[in-house]
Design a protein around this motif. Sequence first.
Motif, PDB file in Angstrom:
ATOM      1  N   GLY A   1      28.667  -3.661  78.555  1.00  0.00           N
ATOM      2  CA  GLY A   1      28.803  -4.425  77.327  1.00  0.00           C
ATOM      3  C   GLY A   1      30.182  -5.007  77.125  1.00  0.00           C
ATOM      4  O   GLY A   1      31.168  -4.268  77.097  1.00  0.00           O
ATOM      5  N   VAL A   2      30.234  -6.327  77.016  1.00  0.00           N
ATOM      6  CA  VAL A   2      31.505  -6.997  76.714  1.00  0.00           C
ATOM      7  C   VAL A   2      31.520  -7.490  75.279  1.00  0.00           C
ATOM      8  O   VAL A   2      32.522  -8.013  74.799  1.00  0.00           O
ATOM      9  CB  VAL A   2      31.752  -8.184  77.668  1.00  0.00           C
ATOM     10  CG1 VAL A   2      31.895  -7.696  79.100  1.00  0.00           C
ATOM     11  CG2 VAL A   2      30.637  -9.223  77.568  1.00  0.00           C
ATOM     12  N   ASP A   3      30.404  -7.328  74.575  1.00  0.00           N
ATOM     13  CA  ASP A   3      30.339  -7.656  73.155  1.00  0.00           C
ATOM     14  C   ASP A   3      29.317  -6.727  72.502  1.00  0.00           C
ATOM     15  O   ASP A   3      28.678  -5.911  73.170  1.00  0.00           O
ATOM     16  CB  ASP A   3      30.006  -9.136  72.926  1.00  0.00           C
ATOM     17  CG  ASP A   3      28.687  -9.557  73.573  1.00  0.00           C
ATOM     18  OD1 ASP A   3      27.756  -8.724  73.641  1.00  0.00           O
ATOM     19  OD2 ASP A   3      28.588 -10.716  74.012  1.00  0.00           O
ATOM     20  N   THR A   4      29.160  -6.856  71.199  1.00  0.00           N
ATOM     21  CA  THR A   4      28.281  -5.938  70.472  1.00  0.00           C
ATOM     22  C   THR A   4      26.839  -6.045  70.939  1.00  0.00           C
ATOM     23  O   THR A   4      26.146  -5.034  71.094  1.00  0.00           O
ATOM     24  CB  THR A   4      28.353  -6.225  68.960  1.00  0.00           C
ATOM     25  OG1 THR A   4      29.719  -6.192  68.536  1.00  0.00           O
ATOM     26  CG2 THR A   4      27.564  -5.190  68.165  1.00  0.00           C
ATOM     27  N   LEU A   5      26.365  -7.254  71.169  1.00  0.00           N
ATOM     28  CA  LEU A   5      24.975  -7.440  71.557  1.00  0.00           C
ATOM     29  C   LEU A   5      24.679  -6.790  72.906  1.00  0.00           C
ATOM     30  O   LEU A   5      23.699  -6.049  73.047  1.00  0.00           O
ATOM     31  CB  LEU A   5      24.638  -8.929  71.600  1.00  0.00           C
ATOM     32  CG  LEU A   5      23.180  -9.277  71.894  1.00  0.00           C
ATOM     33  CD1 LEU A   5      22.248  -8.635  70.877  1.00  0.00           C
ATOM     34  CD2 LEU A   5      22.994 -10.795  71.909  1.00  0.00           C
ATOM     35  N   GLU A   6      25.505  -7.038  73.892  1.00  0.00           N
ATOM     36  CA  GLU A   6      25.314  -6.411  75.203  1.00  0.00           C
ATOM     37  C   GLU A   6      25.392  -4.892  75.088  1.00  0.00           C
ATOM     38  O   GLU A   6      24.618  -4.163  75.726  1.00  0.00           O
ATOM     39  CB  GLU A   6      26.358  -6.914  76.196  1.00  0.00           C
ATOM     40  CG  GLU A   6      26.100  -8.306  76.732  1.00  0.00           C
ATOM     41  CD  GLU A   6      27.030  -8.654  77.884  1.00  0.00           C
ATOM     42  OE1 GLU A   6      27.688  -7.742  78.424  1.00  0.00           O
ATOM     43  OE2 GLU A   6      27.103  -9.835  78.233  1.00  0.00           O
ATOM     44  N   SER A   7      26.336  -4.418  74.297  1.00  0.00           N
ATOM     45  CA  SER A   7      26.495  -2.973  74.129  1.00  0.00           C
ATOM     46  C   SER A   7      25.257  -2.342  73.502  1.00  0.00           C
ATOM     47  O   SER A   7      24.774  -1.295  73.948  1.00  0.00           O
ATOM     48  CB  SER A   7      27.724  -2.677  73.268  1.00  0.00           C
ATOM     49  OG  SER A   7      28.907  -3.061  73.930  1.00  0.00           O
ATOM     50  N   MET A   8      24.713  -2.982  72.466  1.00  0.00           N
ATOM     51  CA  MET A   8      23.538  -2.424  71.805  1.00  0.00           C
ATOM     52  C   MET A   8      22.324  -2.426  72.723  1.00  0.00           C
ATOM     53  O   MET A   8      21.519  -1.487  72.709  1.00  0.00           O
ATOM     54  CB  MET A   8      23.235  -3.219  70.532  1.00  0.00           C
ATOM     55  CG  MET A   8      24.181  -2.939  69.376  1.00  0.00           C
ATOM     56  SD  MET A   8      24.034  -1.257  68.706  1.00  0.00           S
ATOM     57  CE  MET A   8      25.209  -0.351  69.677  1.00  0.00           C
ATOM     58  N   ARG A   9      22.191  -3.454  73.544  1.00  0.00           N
ATOM     59  CA  ARG A   9      21.079  -3.477  74.494  1.00  0.00           C
ATOM     60  C   ARG A   9      21.235  -2.384  75.546  1.00  0.00           C
ATOM     61  O   ARG A   9      20.247  -1.752  75.951  1.00  0.00           O
ATOM     62  CB  ARG A   9      20.986  -4.855  75.140  1.00  0.00           C
ATOM     63  CG  ARG A   9      20.477  -5.924  74.160  1.00  0.00           C
ATOM     64  CD  ARG A   9      20.585  -7.328  74.732  1.00  0.00           C
ATOM     65  NE  ARG A   9      19.993  -8.309  73.828  1.00  0.00           N
ATOM     66  CZ  ARG A   9      20.102  -9.635  73.968  1.00  0.00           C
ATOM     67  NH1 ARG A   9      20.796 -10.128  74.991  1.00  0.00           N
ATOM     68  NH2 ARG A   9      19.533 -10.456  73.108  1.00  0.00           N
ATOM     69  N   ALA A  10      22.466  -2.146  75.978  1.00  0.00           N
ATOM     70  CA  ALA A  10      22.714  -1.077  76.948  1.00  0.00           C
ATOM     71  C   ALA A  10      22.454   0.290  76.327  1.00  0.00           C
ATOM     72  O   ALA A  10      21.871   1.185  76.970  1.00  0.00           O
ATOM     73  CB  ALA A  10      24.148  -1.157  77.469  1.00  0.00           C
ATOM     74  N   VAL A  11      22.856   0.481  75.098  1.00  0.00           N
ATOM     75  CA  VAL A  11      22.608   1.744  74.404  1.00  0.00           C
ATOM     76  C   VAL A  11      21.112   1.949  74.210  1.00  0.00           C
ATOM     77  O   VAL A  11      20.602   3.069  74.372  1.00  0.00           O
ATOM     78  CB  VAL A  11      23.343   1.769  73.045  1.00  0.00           C
ATOM     79  CG1 VAL A  11      22.864   2.939  72.192  1.00  0.00           C
ATOM     80  CG2 VAL A  11      24.851   1.864  73.259  1.00  0.00           C
ATOM     81  N   ALA A  12      20.390   0.881  73.872  1.00  0.00           N
ATOM     82  CA  ALA A  12      18.940   0.993  73.696  1.00  0.00           C
ATOM     83  C   ALA A  12      18.266   1.455  74.985  1.00  0.00           C
ATOM     84  O   ALA A  12      17.339   2.279  74.951  1.00  0.00           O
ATOM     85  CB  ALA A  12      18.364  -0.340  73.243  1.00  0.00           C
ATOM     86  N   ALA A  13      18.734   0.954  76.126  1.00  0.00           N
ATOM     87  CA  ALA A  13      18.181   1.385  77.414  1.00  0.00           C
ATOM     88  C   ALA A  13      18.464   2.866  77.656  1.00  0.00           C
ATOM     89  O   ALA A  13      17.598   3.614  78.131  1.00  0.00           O
ATOM     90  CB  ALA A  13      18.764   0.542  78.539  1.00  0.00           C
TER      91      ALA A  13
END
Length: 201
Positions: free
Chosen positions: A111-123
């Motif tokens: 994650g380089v931003d909030t959206l990428e981070s949240m998608r990674a956390v969801a996985a």
Amino acid sequence: MGRAVGALVLAFVLMVSSTAAAIWWTARQDSRPSSDAIVVLGSAQYNGVPSSVFEARLEHALSLYEDGVAPVVVTVGGKAAGDQFTEAEAGRDYLAGAGMPAEALLAVQEGVDTLESMRAVAAAFAEQGWSRAVLVTDPWHAMRAERMAEDAGIEAESSPTRQGPAVQTRTTQFRYILRETAAYLVYRVTGESVAGAPGIG
């Protein structure tokens, strides 16, 4: 024609002002339901040492963990070109150094931003069979982080930190609210983060 333009301008002003008010309101909340994990949104780190903004978030997450809000703290965030450590690593190591056991820590190094981070956390949540999270970030960032987490499939509430540079002065707070209003509206319209805007995405 003039009335139509005026109505559009008024609608835009109302949308912006209502979004800013919602961000301000969410920033003042502190939700601590029993959850599967506490998720700390990453921020800058310097050779493995969290920045003052990141440290404030980590200290708040540690307090929530000690209060029994969740049995695990998830740190999240990738790294910029040339960095030796990810934000997630820096956060995990900081909390380990503060005495948290290894089994209570999970670093999601994406994650380089909030959206990428949240998608990674969801996985990661899906792999663990988790569904509920308490998000730790700065107050003004809480509403957008909650929305992105929920869109990624996580039942999310937020417990923002009340320490650190993001809350030091009213001028700083006003500037962050303006930035977050723009970022939230862009996300709601496009489904994407703001590109090329450090500290906003």
